[in-house]
Design an enzyme around this catalytic site. Structure first.
Site, PDB file in Angstrom:
ATOM      1  N   SER A  16      -9.347   1.796   3.700  1.00 34.75           N
ATOM      2  CA  SER A  16      -8.633   2.469   2.815  1.00 34.75           C
ATOM      3  C   SER A  16      -8.094   1.343   1.485  1.00 34.75           C
ATOM      4  O   SER A  16      -7.337   2.222   0.586  1.00 34.75           O
ATOM      5  CB  SER A  16      -7.895   3.605   3.578  1.00 34.75           C
ATOM      6  OG  SER A  16      -7.035   2.783   4.689  1.00 34.75           O
ATOM      7  N   LYS A  22       1.055  -1.329   0.437  1.00 31.42           N
ATOM      8  CA  LYS A  22       0.261   0.059   0.327  1.00 31.42           C
ATOM      9  C   LYS A  22       0.843   1.792   0.473  1.00 31.42           C
ATOM     10  O   LYS A  22       2.661   1.261   0.617  1.00 31.42           O
ATOM     11  CB  LYS A  22      -0.865  -0.274   1.238  1.00 31.42           C
ATOM     12  CG  LYS A  22      -2.115   1.204   1.111  1.00 31.42           C
ATOM     13  CD  LYS A  22      -2.988   1.214   2.611  1.00 31.42           C
ATOM     14  CE  LYS A  22      -3.660   2.078   2.833  1.00 31.42           C
ATOM     15  NZ  LYS A  22      -4.483   1.928   4.262  1.00 31.42           N
ATOM     16  N   SER A  81      -9.574  -0.469   7.938  1.00 27.47           N
ATOM     17  CA  SER A  81      -8.722  -0.760   6.290  1.00 27.47           C
ATOM     18  C   SER A  81      -8.588  -1.617   5.361  1.00 27.47           C
ATOM     19  O   SER A  81      -7.882  -1.596   4.502  1.00 27.47           O
ATOM     20  CB  SER A  81      -8.035   0.918   6.269  1.00 27.47           C
ATOM     21  OG  SER A  81      -8.384   2.316   6.278  1.00 27.47           O
TER      22      SER A  81
END
Lengths: 485, 478
Positions: B151, B76, B175
């Site tokens: 997220s 990420k 997330s």
């Protein structure tokens, strides 16, 4: 200002002192704290607050803060939280300073100082907490942009906040000098205000002496020497008194001291102060001061100036003046302590330290650690004088300088090799005295006719013949016998 | 190339010479290109990944390969990787390259994993739909009109769509778990402090935890065991020893399980999700486990508490993005103050600005006690109650999210509705306990449903073993 006006008012003063700590690495990273490096060379991703970096506590910062707390008789906070103080400024890389807010590591201590009349006075310490320094913004000539040097960013500081116990600029000066002495004795800060390793802000208010409430407090910043702190406070007290005398109200604000004009000017009012949005630093766990850790620090505490002062006066019987001079700098005091292990003539030792030793150091601009003689050697000189082997004057003018040139010798050896030992053998001296009298028959007559002051001339002649080695007492005795014969 | 569901499968084929690490990387790079419209990767590290694959192949041949040889991982865009761009899907870090590598990423590399690329996410990990990225939304591979969750949306879709074998994300309030639920993969948030946060861009420091998205629980266990453990660069990381989680997955224990009654009675819970999770409850009871309803009285408070505390921390954590030292700086500044304002107004997206404003407000002197202090107290109550339940019960089960993947744009106009999508995941974040989302079914639209399990702090071995057990059981019964 007219003293009749001035005397109507009482000033209330508290000082906030920032001391930059002498650690090798920064407060929350292992970056070097070395002074005087090229701009932006003591850096890492941590100092620069790159994304994802985290702080780590430097243990020696905690230990230095604890030492200062112990030296100022503070309570030690066992459960410490770090806090973030948030504000924007280019020299603050993270956008917040890691400091302590609700749990300062040391609280409620005091130090003793002298007031303006020279009496003892206790000044309370509200708190001491640990924090980090910011970088430096630089406005170079010819450069339109502001440049930032982050070498200083993250260098550890302690902030020492006094109670509003200070009443005038002399006390403020003495308080600050005592703080400086303490940090130097503790070896935690070099105490240099001019270079900014010790910084001071003053909170000052004035009120009529019988007023029930204190006046509005004004913070004065940017006083970069001990004298300037005194000057700024003097000025600010008078400025505030004038405001009140003229029917005005003192504004709660921060003022800047200008050393060139000796006056203060408004920087910002309290209404526009930053809201720093303190909250507990989530990147550092609570810091717990264990008993063993604290005990270890206590055990390693050096002697402090006031303890030494007391000992010098009470045990060594020195005048207070001597004790104050000798304890002003740690290394001098420690040298003197050592010297007193080798002599019992403490006053003579004090005189030597304050006299010949200090002059020598001053003349060559040397630090006591670079002084070539050991305390034993100074003690040896004192012994020579005490045993009447050399006069004080020979000791000071001949033995001491020669010893400095030949630090491998001791005082006795110097006196022997240089043939400086006093002649107190009356047989040899009697002959010399007789010779002098015979060489100056006219003067002898004058003396006998009542000119007593000629003794000095005869003594001078005796000293000339003995190259100053004649024991003056014995020589004087023999001379008077010869003259009166 | 066939689809792999675990490193174990990959290693079998590597050992048998049916595939090489290089071929795996080449195939994943092709997949990423072919499915570029998903917008899961912001960039790939082709040459470097292939070089890492070659090195892994050599090490496999001479028997010196690390635990993760053959594991192709995406990270990420909140994890620092030296020499690579890092920008939390934000324009404020435009052009920024990291000068160092996150501890967790370094540990993956040390075990011969391949890092294939940087994955899209909500800006600064703030969001539940991946629609807050300055690089545009990520699409759910099961239905391109729907969000992947957030997220870590790009990270979940990358595993869902076979763009890499596993992803490393971050989980502050769900997330990793919520997008895993939306994408039908495993999403695991370990105990707070289990993995060093050094090199993880901070959103809310007392919540942030690196998490894992994978196809199998076994891979999650293996990745945890590689990344977890003490680190001199993170003062908050746990000093506990790290068990070999991947070797502790077998279990025949009959567990005591609590299901939070209030969750199943909550208004926003989708009926199909509810039925699916309740059926798991029944399945477990039939299998001999004790399953009991428990009360958790603070459900209404967890989302407000979470948003007060995380925005407070975020407002401080994001202070460093000021245009002074790195990243984006406005061209339109006239003085220092306008440089700050314009840089931050132009560089941060709207959701990030909203949270900075909220956090600045709750920390301001006049409101601090009413919001921040109170929320801290409520957090402690929530943690104490959660810990207490987890002393009585081995696991708490609940849905990961109240719904399956929603439509792109469906919640963007209503931030509050978006925040409520976190209602089931933030409890574990507030309490700091480990939690995992595993795919247990699909709704009528074919969209994945996730079951969430929480366990007591550092209870990862049992949590992973039991999750693995449930997935096996579902497969067998299906």
């Amino acid at each position: 200002m007219d003293t009749s006006i001035r005397d109507k008012y009482q000033a209330i003063i508290g000082l906030e002192v920032h001391a930059q700590l002498l650690t090798e690495s920064k407060a929350y990273s292992s970056d070097s704290t070395e002074y005087g490096m090229l701009p932006n060379s003591n850096l890492s991703v941590i100092t620069l607050a790159h994304p994802g970096t985290l702080p780590r506590v430097n243990k020696s910062v905690v230990e230095m803060a604890l030492k200062m707390g112990l030296a100022t008789n503070c309570d030690i906070t066992r459960y410490n939280l770090y806090a973030r103080k948030n504000y924007f400024y280019p020299d603050l890389p993270k956008g917040y300073q890691i400091t302590q807010d609700k749990t300062p590591i040391c609280t409620l201590g005091y130090i003793n100082i002298k007031d303006a009349e020279g009496n003892d006075k206790r000044i309370g310490i509200t708190r001491i907490h640990m924090e980090e320094d910011a970088g430096k913004s630089m406005h170079l000539p010819g450069e339109t942009e502001t440049l930032v040097d982050y070498n200083r960013a993250g260098v550890p500081l302690i902030e020492i906040v006094s109670e509003p116990d200070i009443r005038d600029s002399v006390e403020a000066y003495n308080y600050l000098m005592e703080i400086k002495r303490l940090v130097k004795y503790l070896d935690i800060c070099d105490g240099n205000m001019e270079e900014g390793s010790l910084r001071c802000d003053a909170n000052i208010s004035v009120m009529l002496k019988d007023a029930p409430l204190w006046g509005t407090k004004v913070e004065v910043k940017n006083m970069n020497s001990f004298r300037n702190v005194q000057r700024a406070i003097e000025h600010e007290i008078e400025r505030q008194i004038m405001v009140v005398e003229n029917g005005g109200k003192v504004e709660g604000e921060t003022r800047n001291f200008d050393a060139n004009t000796g006056s203060t000017t408004a920087m910002r009012s309290k209404e526009t102060l930053n809201d720093y949005r303190y909250f507990p630093e989530p990147d550092l766990p609570p810091l717990i001061i264990h008993q063993e850790w604290l005990d270890g620090i206590k055990a390693a505490m050096p002697s402090l100036p006031q303890e030494l002062y007391k000992r010098f006066v009470e045990v060594y019987g020195l005048p207070e003046y001597d004790a104050a001079v000798l304890t002003d700098a740690k290394e001098i005091a420690l040298y003197f302590e050592e010297l007193c292990k080798h002599t019992t003539n403490y006053k003579a030792a004090s005189n030597w330290m304050m006299g010949q030793v200090k002059s020598y150091l001053n003349e060559l601009q040397l630090h006591i650690r670079d002084f070539p003689l050991q305390p034993e050697q100074i003690a040896g000189i004192i012994a020579l004088v005490d045993e009447n082997k050399v006069s004080h004057s020979v000791a000071a003018k001949q033995v001491f300088p020669y010893l400095l040139e030949h630090p491998e010798l001791n005082a006795q050896q110097v006196a022997e090799q240089q043939n400086l030992l006093q002649q107190s053998d009356s047989g040899e001296l009697t002959q010399i005295v007789q010779a002098v009298l015979q060489e100056n028959p006219a003067k002898v007559e004058e003396y006998k006719a009542g000119k007593q002051s000629l003794v000095g001339m005869f003594m001078g002649e005796i000293m000339k013949k003995t190259k100053g080695k004649a024991d003056p007492k014995v020589a004087n005795q023999l001379l008077r016998e010869g003259l009166n014969a | 190339m066939k689809q792999y569901n675990s490193l174990r499968d990959v290693r079998t084929d590597l050992t048998n010479g049916e595939v090489t690490c290089r071929q795996l990387v080449e195939q994943y790079l092709r997949n990423i290109n072919e499915k570029a419209e998903l917008n899961a990767f912001l960039e790939t590290f082709d040459e470097e990944a292939l070089a890492q694959a070659d090195a892994a192949d050599r090490k496999l041949a001479n028997g010196t390969a690390g635990k993760l040889a053959g594991m192709v991982i995406g990270i990420k865009d909140v994890l620092a990787y030296q020499g690579h761009r890092l920008q939390a899907s934000s324009q404020i870090l435009d052009g920024f390259k990291s000068l160092y590598t996150a501890t967790a990423v370094q540990r993956l590399l040390a075990e011969d994993a391949v890092i294939i690329g940087r994955q899209n996410c909500d800006e600064f990990a703030m969001g539940a739909s991946n629609e807050n990225s300055s690089f545009g939304p990520v699409l759910n591979a099961d239905d391109h009109s729907r969000v992947p969750g957030g997220s870590s949306g790009g990270s979940a879709v990358a595993v869902q769509a076979d763009l890499c074998l596993a992803s490393i994300g971050s989980d502050t309030g769900g997330s990793v778990r919520q997008p895993a639920s939306f994408c039908g993969v495993v999403g695991f948030k370990p105990t707070y402090s289990r993995i060093s946060r050094y090199g993880l861009i901070a959103y809310a420091s007392s919540f942030d935890q690196i998490g894992i998205i994978s196809k199998s629980v076994e891979d999650a266990a293996l990745l945890l065991e590689v990344m977890a453990g003490p680190d001199a660069y993170d003062s908050t990381v746990s000093q506990r020893d790290v068990p070999a989680y991947s070797g502790l997955l077998a279990t025949d224990t009959r567990y005591k399980i609590g299901y939070i009654r209030d969750c199943f009675e909550s208004e926003g819970l989708d009926a199909e999700v509810k039925d699916s999770i309740l059926s798991i409850k029944d399945m477990l009871r039939e299998a001999g486990h004790t399953v009991e309803a428990v009360d958790f009285p603070y459900l209404d408070y967890i989302v407000p508490t979470y948003y007060i505390l995380t925005t407070a921390e975020a407002s401080s954590n994001l202070g460093r993005y000021d245009g002074v030292k790195y990243g984006y700086r406005t061209d339109n500044a006239t003085d220092l103050s306008s440089m700050y304002k314009k840089t931050r107004a132009e560089g941060f997206g709207l959701e990030v600005q909203r949270r900075i404003m909220l956090g600045t407000f709750v920390l301001s002197a006049d409101y601090y006690d009413a919001y921040y202090t109170k929320a801290q107290k409520v957090r402690r109550l929530i943690k104490e109650k959660t810990d207490e339940l987890l002393q009585t019960y081995d696991f708490l089960i609940l849905p990961t999210a109240p719904t399956t993947a929603f439509k792109l744009g469906e919640n963007t106009a209503n931030p509050l509705a978006m925040y409520l999508a976190d209602i089931f995941t933030v409890q574990a974040s507030l309490a700091g306990v480990p939690a995992i989302s595993i795919p247990v079914g699909r709704d009528a639209n074919g969209l994945s449903i996730g079951l969430q399990l929480m366990s007591r702090s550092f209870g990862e071995p049992a949590l992973l073993a039991f999750s693995n057990y449930i997935l096996d059981k579902i497969t067998v019964e299906a």
